[in-house]
Design a protein around this motif. Structure first.
Motif, PDB file in Angstrom:
ATOM      1  N   LYS A 232       0.866  -1.177   0.000  1.00 59.12           N
ATOM      2  CA  LYS A 232       0.000   0.000   0.000  1.00 59.12           C
ATOM      3  C   LYS A 232       0.900   1.223   0.000  1.00 59.12           C
ATOM      4  CE  LYS A 232      -4.258   1.743   2.025  1.00 59.12           C
ATOM      5  NZ  LYS A 232      -3.924   3.158   2.194  1.00 59.12           N
ATOM      6  N   ASP A 233       0.509   2.175  -0.826  1.00 55.93           N
ATOM      7  CA  ASP A 233       1.294   3.397  -0.979  1.00 55.93           C
ATOM      8  C   ASP A 233       0.486   4.549  -0.366  1.00 55.93           C
ATOM      9  OD1 ASP A 233       2.832   5.484  -2.019  1.00 55.93           O
ATOM     10  OD2 ASP A 233       2.009   5.317  -4.039  1.00 55.93           O
ATOM     11  N   TYR A 234       1.172   5.521   0.176  1.00 55.74           N
ATOM     12  CA  TYR A 234       0.505   6.692   0.775  1.00 55.74           C
ATOM     13  C   TYR A 234       0.894   7.910  -0.045  1.00 55.74           C
ATOM     14  CZ  TYR A 234      -0.857   3.592   4.457  1.00 55.74           C
ATOM     15  OH  TYR A 234      -1.439   2.556   5.141  1.00 55.74           O
ATOM     16  N   LYS A 235      -0.058   8.412  -0.843  1.00 60.32           N
ATOM     17  CA  LYS A 235       0.316   9.401  -1.863  1.00 60.32           C
ATOM     18  C   LYS A 235       0.272  10.849  -1.394  1.00 60.32           C
ATOM     19  CE  LYS A 235      -0.047   7.189  -6.266  1.00 60.32           C
ATOM     20  NZ  LYS A 235      -0.918   6.006  -6.301  1.00 60.32           N
ATOM     21  N   GLY A 243      -3.949  16.962   1.788  1.00 61.12           N
ATOM     22  CA  GLY A 243      -3.007  17.810   1.045  1.00 61.12           C
ATOM     23  C   GLY A 243      -2.683  17.271  -0.330  1.00 61.12           C
ATOM     24  N   LEU A 244      -1.622  17.822  -0.904  1.00 59.21           N
ATOM     25  CA  LEU A 244      -1.293  17.540  -2.303  1.00 59.21           C
ATOM     26  C   LEU A 244      -0.800  16.118  -2.528  1.00 59.21           C
ATOM     27  CD1 LEU A 244       0.633  20.842  -3.175  1.00 59.21           C
ATOM     28  CD2 LEU A 244      -1.683  20.196  -3.905  1.00 59.21           C
ATOM     29  N   ASN A 245      -0.976  15.656  -3.756  1.00 56.50           N
ATOM     30  CA  ASN A 245      -0.433  14.360  -4.151  1.00 56.50           C
ATOM     31  C   ASN A 245       1.079  14.446  -4.301  1.00 56.50           C
ATOM     32  OD1 ASN A 245      -1.858  11.955  -4.502  1.00 56.50           O
ATOM     33  ND2 ASN A 245      -3.002  12.834  -6.204  1.00 56.50           N
ATOM     34  N   THR A 246       1.763  13.349  -3.955  1.00 55.83           N
ATOM     35  CA  THR A 246       3.223  13.284  -4.103  1.00 55.83           C
ATOM     36  C   THR A 246       3.546  12.033  -4.911  1.00 55.83           C
ATOM     37  OG1 THR A 246       3.575  11.829  -2.221  1.00 55.83           O
ATOM     38  CG2 THR A 246       3.410  14.187  -1.743  1.00 55.83           C
ATOM     39  N   GLY A 247       4.816  11.762  -5.081  1.00 55.78           N
ATOM     40  CA  GLY A 247       5.225  10.500  -5.709  1.00 55.78           C
ATOM     41  C   GLY A 247       4.954   9.318  -4.803  1.00 55.78           C
ATOM     42  N   GLY A 248       4.746   9.577  -3.523  1.00 52.30           N
ATOM     43  CA  GLY A 248       4.514   8.517  -2.534  1.00 52.30           C
ATOM     44  C   GLY A 248       5.308   8.826  -1.272  1.00 52.30           C
ATOM     45  N   MET A 249       4.641   8.812  -0.133  1.00 48.50           N
ATOM     46  CA  MET A 249       5.263   9.212   1.135  1.00 48.50           C
ATOM     47  C   MET A 249       5.600   8.027   2.038  1.00 48.50           C
ATOM     48  SD  MET A 249       5.590  12.465   1.053  1.00 48.50           S
ATOM     49  CE  MET A 249       5.879  12.882   2.776  1.00 48.50           C
ATOM     50  N   GLY A 250       5.253   6.832   1.599  1.00 47.32           N
ATOM     51  CA  GLY A 250       5.564   5.661   2.417  1.00 47.32           C
ATOM     52  C   GLY A 250       4.830   4.468   1.863  1.00 47.32           C
ATOM     53  N   ASP A 311       7.464   3.252  -6.535  1.00 49.81           N
ATOM     54  CA  ASP A 311       8.365   3.874  -5.574  1.00 49.81           C
ATOM     55  C   ASP A 311       7.499   4.753  -4.679  1.00 49.81           C
ATOM     56  OD1 ASP A 311      10.535   4.863  -4.266  1.00 49.81           O
ATOM     57  OD2 ASP A 311      11.516   5.721  -6.022  1.00 49.81           O
ATOM     58  N   PRO A 312       7.367   4.513  -3.414  1.00 52.29           N
ATOM     59  CA  PRO A 312       8.220   3.746  -2.496  1.00 52.29           C
ATOM     60  C   PRO A 312       7.767   2.313  -2.215  1.00 52.29           C
ATOM     61  CG  PRO A 312       6.743   5.079  -1.205  1.00 52.29           C
ATOM     62  CD  PRO A 312       6.351   5.260  -2.647  1.00 52.29           C
ATOM     63  N   GLU A 313       7.006   1.689  -3.103  1.00 50.91           N
ATOM     64  CA  GLU A 313       6.618   0.306  -2.832  1.00 50.91           C
ATOM     65  C   GLU A 313       7.808  -0.647  -2.936  1.00 50.91           C
ATOM     66  OE1 GLU A 313       4.935   2.388  -4.836  1.00 50.91           O
ATOM     67  OE2 GLU A 313       2.814   1.858  -5.009  1.00 50.91           O
ATOM     68  N   THR A 314       8.682  -0.423  -3.934  1.00 47.02           N
ATOM     69  CA  THR A 314       9.799  -1.353  -4.164  1.00 47.02           C
ATOM     70  C   THR A 314      10.673  -1.514  -2.916  1.00 47.02           C
ATOM     71  OG1 THR A 314       9.796  -0.672  -6.452  1.00 47.02           O
ATOM     72  CG2 THR A 314      11.744  -1.846  -5.725  1.00 47.02           C
ATOM     73  N   GLU A 315      10.828  -0.431  -2.157  1.00 48.09           N
ATOM     74  CA  GLU A 315      11.658  -0.494  -0.957  1.00 48.09           C
ATOM     75  C   GLU A 315      11.084  -1.532   0.015  1.00 48.09           C
ATOM     76  OE1 GLU A 315      10.891   2.078  -2.850  1.00 48.09           O
ATOM     77  OE2 GLU A 315      11.889   3.925  -2.240  1.00 48.09           O
ATOM     78  N   SER A 316       9.758  -1.559   0.157  1.00 52.12           N
ATOM     79  CA  SER A 316       9.125  -2.552   1.039  1.00 52.12           C
ATOM     80  C   SER A 316       9.110  -3.930   0.379  1.00 52.12           C
ATOM     81  CB  SER A 316       7.690  -2.122   1.388  1.00 52.12           C
ATOM     82  OG  SER A 316       7.719  -0.954   2.200  1.00 52.12           O
ATOM     83  N   VAL A 317       8.829  -3.970  -0.919  1.00 56.37           N
ATOM     84  CA  VAL A 317       8.700  -5.253  -1.633  1.00 56.37           C
ATOM     85  C   VAL A 317      10.042  -6.001  -1.664  1.00 56.37           C
ATOM     86  CG1 VAL A 317       8.264  -6.272  -3.912  1.00 56.37           C
ATOM     87  CG2 VAL A 317       6.728  -4.497  -3.041  1.00 56.37           C
TER      88      VAL A 317
END
Ligand code: AMP
Ligand code: GLY
Length: 439
Positions: A232-235, A243-250, A311-317
Motif C-alpha cells: 500500500k502506498d501513501y500518496k 493535502g497535495l499528491n506526491t510521488g509517494g510518502m511511504g 516507488d516507495p513500494e519497491t523499498e518494502s517489496v
C-alpha cells in the motif's frame, strides 16, 4: 575433478555484470538486492545517487541517453540491463537494444515500447482492459475535436469525475473534479490549452471508484508470471491522507485486506487476463507490471497499469523477497520464470519517505544530511541525494526511504518512523502515520 571444473565453469558463466538504470529509492532497493546475488559480479548504476554507490559503481549519465547507455554496456561487458523508471521504456530503450547488432543479445528487463504503452497511454491501457474483459471504471477518451461530446459525457457519469491526461505527465496528469462545471473547465484547459503539454492532447474521462487502493506487482517473461508482494502506498503529503499528491510518502507490505480470497480474485480477474491478453495481442513483455487497483467492497478494479515497479513500494517489496532476485530476472530474460523460486518473507516491511521542505511544490536542495549512522533497525535507501566530498546532501524532493522489516506491522511502522527521526536535514519532513490506518 571434472565435476569441480564443470562447477567452476558454470559458476564463472553465472557471474554477470549488471547495469541498473535510475536514481531513486526504487533503484536503491534494487541495487541493494542485486548486490546480494551470487550471480552478480559487478553492478553499475546509471546515474544512481549517494546511496547506490554502496552497492556498485555509479555512472553519471541520463537514463534516456541511449547511445551513452550502449557505450557503458559495451565498455563494461554488461550481461543484463534492468530499467527502473518508465521514461526510457516508453521512449523505447528495449527496442533500441533489439535493433542494434552489437547489443541485441543483451537482455533488457522492462517491456518494449508497445508494452510500455500500458503506462505511456491511458487510452491504450483502457482499451486493452476493455478488450480483455479486465474490470475497470467506465470511461471515454476525448480530443480537441470531440470536446463538445466530452462535455456531454461529463454530465452522465456521476460525481466526482476523474480526468486523466493520456500521456506521461510526471504523476500529475490525474484530476478529480467535484462538480461537472469544474470538470468542464479542466477538460477545456487540458485539451485546448495543453495544461499538461502534449500529454493532455487526449484526455480519458473516467468514473470515480470508491474504495481502498492497493499496488500489485507482477513479474513476467511474457508467458509465465510471478506475483511479488503487494503493497500500500501513501500518496498525499499530509498526515491523515490530506493535502497535495506526491510521488509517494511511504509504503507497507503485506496489506491486511489483500488476503488470499482477495488476491485470488486479483489473479483470476486481472493478472491472468493481463498476461494472456498481452500474449494474445502479440505484445512482447519482459518486465514488471504494476497494477494500481481499487478494492471496492471486496472486488478489485484496475485504476492504472505502470510498466515498472512502484516507488516507495519497491523499498518494502524488495525487503520481503528472500530469493535471489537476479535469478528471477534471469527467468524473465530467458522465458523460464516458471522454473524459478520466489520466496517471500512473512514479516512486515514499512517504508517512511523523508522529503525536502516545500515538496511536492518548489523544494529546498543542497542540505547536509546527518544521522544516518544512528539508525537502529531499518535500511536507509537513498533517493534524492548526492555525495559532496565528505558530505551527503539533498538533491531531490524525495530524499531518503527508511524501511524496517519486523515480525508485525506495528513494530515495523514504529521502527521505521523512529529511525526516520534519527536522521536530520534542514527543512525535512516525513509522515508519522504511514500504515497506522491498517492496524
Ligand atoms: P494515477 O496517476 O493513474 O495513479 O492516478 C492518481 C491517483 O488518482 C490514483 O492513485 C487514485 O488515487 C486516483 N484515481 C485514479 N483513477 C481513479 C478512479 N477511477 N477512481 C478513483 N480514484 C482514481
Ligand atoms: N508509488 C506510485 C508509483 O510509483 O507510481
Amino acid at each position: 575433478m571434472i565435476r569441480i571444473m564443470l562447477f567452476c565453469i558454470i559458476n564463472y558463466l553465472c557471474e554477470m555484470n549488471i547495469l541498473l538504470l535510475g536514481s531513486g529509492g526504487r533503484e536503491s532497493a534494487f541495487a541493494w538486492k542485486i548486490s546480494q546475488s551470487t550471480h552478480c559480479e559487478k553492478l553499475f548504476i546509471a546515474p544512481g545517487n549517494a546511496g547506490t554507490s554502496q552497492y556498485g559503481i555509479n555512472i553519471n549519465i541520463k537514463v534516456t541517453d541511449f547511445e551513452a547507455i550502449k557505450e557503458i554496456v559495451l565498455n563494461n561487458h554488461i550481461d543484463l540491463v534492468l530499467v527502473g523508471p518508465e521514461e526510457p521504456l516508453v521512449k523505447g530503450i528495449h527496442d533500441f537494444f533489439l535493433a542494434d547488432g552489437e547489443i541485441k543479445n543483451i537482455p533488457v528487463i522492462g517491456p518494449q515500447q508497445e508494452g510500455a504503452q500500458l503506462e505511456g497511454s491511458k487510452d491504450f491501457s483502457k482499451q486493452f482492459m476493455v478488450r480483455n474483459g479486465i474490470p475497470a471504471a467506465a470511461s471515454k477518451t476525448f480530443t480537441k475535436d470531440t470536446l463538445e461530446e466530452g462535455y456531454e459525457y461529463l454530465a452522465t457519469i456521476g460525481l466526482p469525475i476523474v480526468l486523466k491526461a493520456d500521456g506521461l505527465a510526471a504523476g500529475k496528469g490525474v484530476l478529480i473534479c467535484a462538480s461537472v462545471d469544474e470538470a468542464k473547465q479542466e477538460l477545456n484547459e487540458m485539451l485546448m490549452e495543453a495544461k499538461f503539454g502534449d500529454a493532455s492532447s487526449s484526455v480519458v474521462v473516467e468514473q470515480f471508484l470508491q474504495g481502498i487502493e492497493l499496488s500489485v506487482f507482477v513479474m513476467t517473461d511474457g508467458t509465465n508470471y510471478k506475483i511479488l508482494p503487494e503493497a500500500k502506498d501513501y500518496k498525499r503529503i499530509g498526515e491523515g491522507d490530506t493535502g497535495l499528491n506526491t510521488g509517494g510518502m511511504g509504503s507497507v507490505s503485506p496489506v491486511p485486506f489483500a488476503d488470499k480470497a482477495f488476491m485470488d480474485k486479483v489473479e483470476q480477474k486481472i493478472i491472468i487476463p493481463t498476461v494472456s491478453g498481452l500474449k494474445k495481442e502479440n505484445i512482447p513483455y519482459k518486465g514488471f507490471i504494476f497494477i494500481g487497483l481499487m478494492n471496492c467492497n471486496g472486488e478489485p478494479w484496475v485504476i492504472e497499469y505502470n510498466c515498472r515497479m512502484g516507488d516507495p513500494e519497491t523499498e518494502s517489496v524488495m525487503t520481503r523477497i528472500e530469493s535471489d532476485f537476479v535469478d528471477l530476472l534471469l527467468g524473465v530474460a530467458h522465458v523460464n520464470l516458471d522454473q524459478k523460486e520466489l520466496i517471500i518473507s512473512n514479516k512486515v516491511a514499512a517504508t517512511v519517505m523523508m522529503v525536502a521542505g516545500g515538496y511536492p511544490g518548489e523544494y529546498l536542495k543542497n542540505k547536509i544530511i546527518t544521522g544516518i549512522e544512528n539508525v537502529r533497525d531499518s535500511k536507509v535507501f537513498h533517493a534524492g541525494t548526492y555525495q559532496d566530498n565528505e558530505e551527503i546532501k539533498t538533491s531531490g524532493g524525495r530524499v531518503l526511504a527508511v524501511t524496517s522489516l519486523q515480525q508485525d506491522m506495528f513494530t515495523a511502522l514504529q521502527q521505521a518512523t523512529a529511525d526516520a527521526s534519527r536522521i536530520y536535514f534542514d527543512g525535512m519532513y516525513f509522515r508519522r502515520d504511514i500504515g497506522f490506518d491498517l492496524i
